[in-house]
Design a protein around this motif. Structure first.
Motif, PDB file in Angstrom:
ATOM      1  N   UNK A  76      -1.350  -0.201   8.417  1.00  0.00           N
ATOM      2  CA  UNK A  76      -1.996  -0.223   7.097  1.00  0.00           C
ATOM      3  C   UNK A  76      -0.952  -0.009   5.992  1.00  0.00           C
ATOM      4  N   UNK A  77       0.114  -0.793   6.078  1.00  0.00           N
ATOM      5  CA  UNK A  77       1.188  -0.724   5.091  1.00  0.00           C
ATOM      6  C   UNK A  77       0.997  -1.761   3.987  1.00  0.00           C
ATOM      7  N   UNK A  78       0.230  -2.794   4.268  1.00  0.00           N
ATOM      8  CA  UNK A  78       0.122  -3.898   3.319  1.00  0.00           C
ATOM      9  C   UNK A  78      -1.305  -4.454   3.393  1.00  0.00           C
ATOM     10  N   UNK A  79      -1.858  -4.826   2.249  1.00  0.00           N
ATOM     11  CA  UNK A  79      -3.230  -5.351   2.235  1.00  0.00           C
ATOM     12  C   UNK A  79      -3.290  -6.763   1.689  1.00  0.00           C
ATOM     13  N   UNK A  80      -4.052  -7.622   2.348  1.00  0.00           N
ATOM     14  CA  UNK A  80      -4.335  -8.953   1.821  1.00  0.00           C
ATOM     15  C   UNK A  80      -5.811  -8.958   1.431  1.00  0.00           C
TER      16      UNK A  80
ATOM     17  N   UNK B 100      27.041   9.282 -19.834  1.00  0.00           N
ATOM     18  CA  UNK B 100      27.134   9.379 -18.369  1.00  0.00           C
ATOM     19  C   UNK B 100      25.781   9.833 -17.811  1.00  0.00           C
ATOM     20  N   UNK B 101      25.273   9.138 -16.823  1.00  0.00           N
ATOM     21  CA  UNK B 101      23.998   9.506 -16.207  1.00  0.00           C
ATOM     22  C   UNK B 101      22.789   8.882 -16.887  1.00  0.00           C
ATOM     23  N   UNK B 102      22.991   8.318 -18.057  1.00  0.00           N
ATOM     24  CA  UNK B 102      21.880   7.630 -18.725  1.00  0.00           C
ATOM     25  C   UNK B 102      21.522   6.385 -17.913  1.00  0.00           C
ATOM     26  N   UNK B 103      20.221   6.034 -17.873  1.00  0.00           N
ATOM     27  CA  UNK B 103      19.871   4.910 -17.008  1.00  0.00           C
ATOM     28  C   UNK B 103      19.044   3.838 -17.696  1.00  0.00           C
ATOM     29  N   UNK B 104      19.168   2.655 -17.131  1.00  0.00           N
ATOM     30  CA  UNK B 104      18.379   1.503 -17.572  1.00  0.00           C
ATOM     31  C   UNK B 104      17.293   1.285 -16.528  1.00  0.00           C
ATOM     32  N   UNK B 105      16.058   1.184 -16.985  1.00  0.00           N
ATOM     33  CA  UNK B 105      14.951   0.894 -16.062  1.00  0.00           C
ATOM     34  C   UNK B 105      14.901  -0.619 -15.820  1.00  0.00           C
ATOM     35  N   UNK B 106      14.956  -1.031 -14.551  1.00  0.00           N
ATOM     36  CA  UNK B 106      14.935  -2.471 -14.267  1.00  0.00           C
ATOM     37  C   UNK B 106      13.652  -2.930 -13.579  1.00  0.00           C
ATOM     38  N   UNK B 107      12.983  -2.039 -12.875  1.00  0.00           N
ATOM     39  CA  UNK B 107      11.775  -2.502 -12.181  1.00  0.00           C
ATOM     40  C   UNK B 107      10.835  -1.372 -11.794  1.00  0.00           C
ATOM     41  N   UNK B 108       9.547  -1.653 -11.959  1.00  0.00           N
ATOM     42  CA  UNK B 108       8.502  -0.851 -11.334  1.00  0.00           C
ATOM     43  C   UNK B 108       7.955  -1.652 -10.176  1.00  0.00           C
ATOM     44  N   UNK B 109       7.648  -0.972  -9.102  1.00  0.00           N
ATOM     45  CA  UNK B 109       6.931  -1.624  -8.009  1.00  0.00           C
ATOM     46  C   UNK B 109       5.778  -0.705  -7.616  1.00  0.00           C
ATOM     47  N   UNK B 110       4.625  -0.973  -8.241  1.00  0.00           N
ATOM     48  CA  UNK B 110       3.469  -0.104  -8.032  1.00  0.00           C
ATOM     49  C   UNK B 110       2.864  -0.299  -6.653  1.00  0.00           C
ATOM     50  N   UNK B 111       2.411   0.807  -6.081  1.00  0.00           N
ATOM     51  CA  UNK B 111       1.760   0.793  -4.776  1.00  0.00           C
ATOM     52  C   UNK B 111       0.300   1.199  -4.965  1.00  0.00           C
ATOM     53  N   UNK B 112      -0.569   0.628  -4.170  1.00  0.00           N
ATOM     54  CA  UNK B 112      -1.999   0.901  -4.317  1.00  0.00           C
ATOM     55  C   UNK B 112      -2.575   1.409  -3.008  1.00  0.00           C
ATOM     56  N   UNK B 113      -3.699   2.135  -3.113  1.00  0.00           N
ATOM     57  CA  UNK B 113      -4.490   2.411  -1.919  1.00  0.00           C
ATOM     58  C   UNK B 113      -5.537   1.304  -1.854  1.00  0.00           C
ATOM     59  N   UNK B 114      -6.164   1.159  -0.697  1.00  0.00           N
ATOM     60  CA  UNK B 114      -7.214   0.141  -0.576  1.00  0.00           C
ATOM     61  C   UNK B 114      -8.295   0.416  -1.625  1.00  0.00           C
ATOM     62  N   UNK B 115      -8.632   1.705  -1.770  1.00  0.00           N
ATOM     63  CA  UNK B 115      -9.664   2.084  -2.736  1.00  0.00           C
ATOM     64  C   UNK B 115      -9.231   1.786  -4.167  1.00  0.00           C
ATOM     65  N   UNK B 116      -8.001   2.160  -4.520  1.00  0.00           N
ATOM     66  CA  UNK B 116      -7.595   1.972  -5.919  1.00  0.00           C
ATOM     67  C   UNK B 116      -7.482   0.498  -6.271  1.00  0.00           C
ATOM     68  N   UNK B 117      -7.049  -0.331  -5.304  1.00  0.00           N
ATOM     69  CA  UNK B 117      -6.943  -1.752  -5.652  1.00  0.00           C
ATOM     70  C   UNK B 117      -8.314  -2.408  -5.712  1.00  0.00           C
TER      71      UNK B 117
ATOM     72  N   UNK C  22       0.822  -1.211   0.000  1.00  0.00           N
ATOM     73  CA  UNK C  22       0.000   0.000   0.000  1.00  0.00           C
ATOM     74  C   UNK C  22       0.863   1.273   0.000  1.00  0.00           C
ATOM     75  N   UNK C  23       0.263   2.360  -0.473  1.00  0.00           N
ATOM     76  CA  UNK C  23       0.957   3.652  -0.528  1.00  0.00           C
ATOM     77  C   UNK C  23       1.281   4.121   0.892  1.00  0.00           C
ATOM     78  N   UNK C  24       2.488   4.636   1.040  1.00  0.00           N
ATOM     79  CA  UNK C  24       2.908   5.186   2.335  1.00  0.00           C
ATOM     80  C   UNK C  24       3.900   6.302   2.073  1.00  0.00           C
ATOM     81  N   UNK C  25       4.534   6.851   3.110  1.00  0.00           N
ATOM     82  CA  UNK C  25       5.430   7.984   2.861  1.00  0.00           C
ATOM     83  C   UNK C  25       6.617   7.553   1.989  1.00  0.00           C
ATOM     84  N   UNK C  26       7.008   8.442   1.049  1.00  0.00           N
ATOM     85  CA  UNK C  26       8.104   8.136   0.131  1.00  0.00           C
ATOM     86  C   UNK C  26       9.386   7.713   0.853  1.00  0.00           C
ATOM     87  N   UNK C  27       9.680   8.296   2.014  1.00  0.00           N
ATOM     88  CA  UNK C  27      10.933   7.956   2.708  1.00  0.00           C
ATOM     89  C   UNK C  27      10.965   6.470   3.074  1.00  0.00           C
ATOM     90  N   UNK C  28       9.832   5.961   3.569  1.00  0.00           N
ATOM     91  CA  UNK C  28       9.758   4.544   3.936  1.00  0.00           C
ATOM     92  C   UNK C  28       9.898   3.675   2.680  1.00  0.00           C
TER      93      UNK C  28
END
Ligand code: AVJ
Length: 327
Positions: free
Chosen positions: A316-320, A279-296, A200-206
């Motif tokens: 409420x960090x993770x939903x089953x 230099x600085x060009x990047x390769x994208x290796x992974x997305x890890x999408x986060x959802x709210x209870x409502x959006x999922x 689930x979505x939470x603060x960006x720092x976490x």
């Protein structure tokens, strides 16, 4: 293990087109925005590193989901269909399904994964401890294609229960996630179910700490994908010439993992092709999408599923989510 026991049935649902796989990997690397599919993280080293990630202080999803499963094992088991055809999507070593077998008694266990040999030995081990459980392995890249219909029995007293833990759904961009959920919905029949774990979505720092840990395990995991690509394409990426980066995009609601070129460089892709990186060009290796209870919940609805139960943790960090077909 009793060596006299027959090995569990293994169905191979992978089209034997390794060259197509290679081509897709090449295409991804040649694009203006280079990318590598995250399924290539998991060679032996990658699997080991991922196990270590799951034990990190900063990486909360695995332990949070496990705590929810443990705390609500009784409630969840009670809500699940009995005598089910239990389908573990991306089962790996089947350890998560194995834990459920203390609480539920499905009629069949269908483990779906790309790694076939490993799958068969893990299932054999489970089968030896559960003589009444029919264990079947399906070797398939279900991220591209999932069709279990030829295998599933239509016995209304043994409905399919799809088990998709770990927030692996987060790897897909939303339209692809929806496509997979619809595909699951199709194969659920009238009375099947989906038990799915979603971060689930939470603060960006976490979130950013979870994908850029202090010990650098996630960095090593990310960089190791270059070794996998070197093997698959006879390429010559030098992992030391790239750095790991994980950023949370709060508009897209996803973590993006990149490998950033430390300096301008050329990489040989097989013997006929070269990719230059500035230099600085990047390769994208992974997305890890986060959802709210409502959006999922909404996405489930769009796929023709309705959420019947939701279990979560105190923060409420993770939903089953438990879902069933809308009829
Ligand atoms: C296995 C896709 C759920 O997105 O959190 C962990 C993979 N990547 N750290 C995730 C992962 C970096 C993980 N999934």
């Amino acid at each position: 293990m009793n060596t006299a026991m027959p090995l569990p049935r293994l169905e191979n649902f992978i089209a034997p087109d390794g060259s197509n796989e290679q081509q897709q990997l090449l295409d991804g690397l040649r694009q203006a925005q280079a990318s590598i599919n995250p399924k290539y993280f998991y060679d032996a080293t990658g699997c080991e590193l991922f196990t270590r990630i799951c034990e990190l202080e900063e990486y909360y999803p695995t332990r949070t989901e496990a705590a929810i499963f443990e705390r609500y094992a009784g409630d969840i088991s009670a809500a699940l269909a009995s005598h089910a055809q239990w389908i573990d999507l991306g089962c790996g070593d089947c350890s998560k399904s194995r834990r459920w077998l203390k609480h539920i008694t499905p009629a069949r266990l269908i483990g779906v994964d790309i790694a076939g040999d490993f799958l068969q030995s893990c299932l054999a081990d489970i089968a030896s401890g559960h003589p009444d459980l029919e264990c079947v392995g399906v070797v398939s890249d279900f991220t591209r294609h999932l069709d279990l219909k030829p295998l599933l029995s239509e016995d209304p007293f043994s409905p399919p229960v799809f088990f998709y833990p770990g927030s692996s759904i987060g790897n897909f961009v939303r339209p692809e996630a929806l496509r997979l959920l619809r595909c699951i919905r199709q194969q659920c029949g009238r009375n099947g179910q989906l038990l799915i774990g979603v971060d689930l979505i939470k603060t960006p720092a976490v979130l950013e700490a979870a994908y850029d840990d202090a010990l650098g395990v996630t960095a090593a995991f990310n960089l190791n994908i270059l070794n996998v690509v070197n093997q698959l394409l006879s390429a010559n990426f030098q992992p030391t010439c790239f750095t790991h980066r994980a950023l949370y995009d709060s508009h897209q609601e996803r973590i993006e993992m990149h490998l950033v070129a430390r300096s301008a460089q050329q990489v040989q892709l097989g013997d006929s092709s070269v990719r230059t990186f500035s230099a600085g060009e990047h390769i994208l290796t992974e997305y890890s999408h986060k959802y709210s209870i409502t959006s999922f919940t909404k996405m489930l609805n769009e796929a023709g599923l309705r959420c019947t139960h939701l279990w979560t943790d105190p923060k409420i960090w993770f939903g089953v989510f438990l879902a069933e077909p809308c009829l």
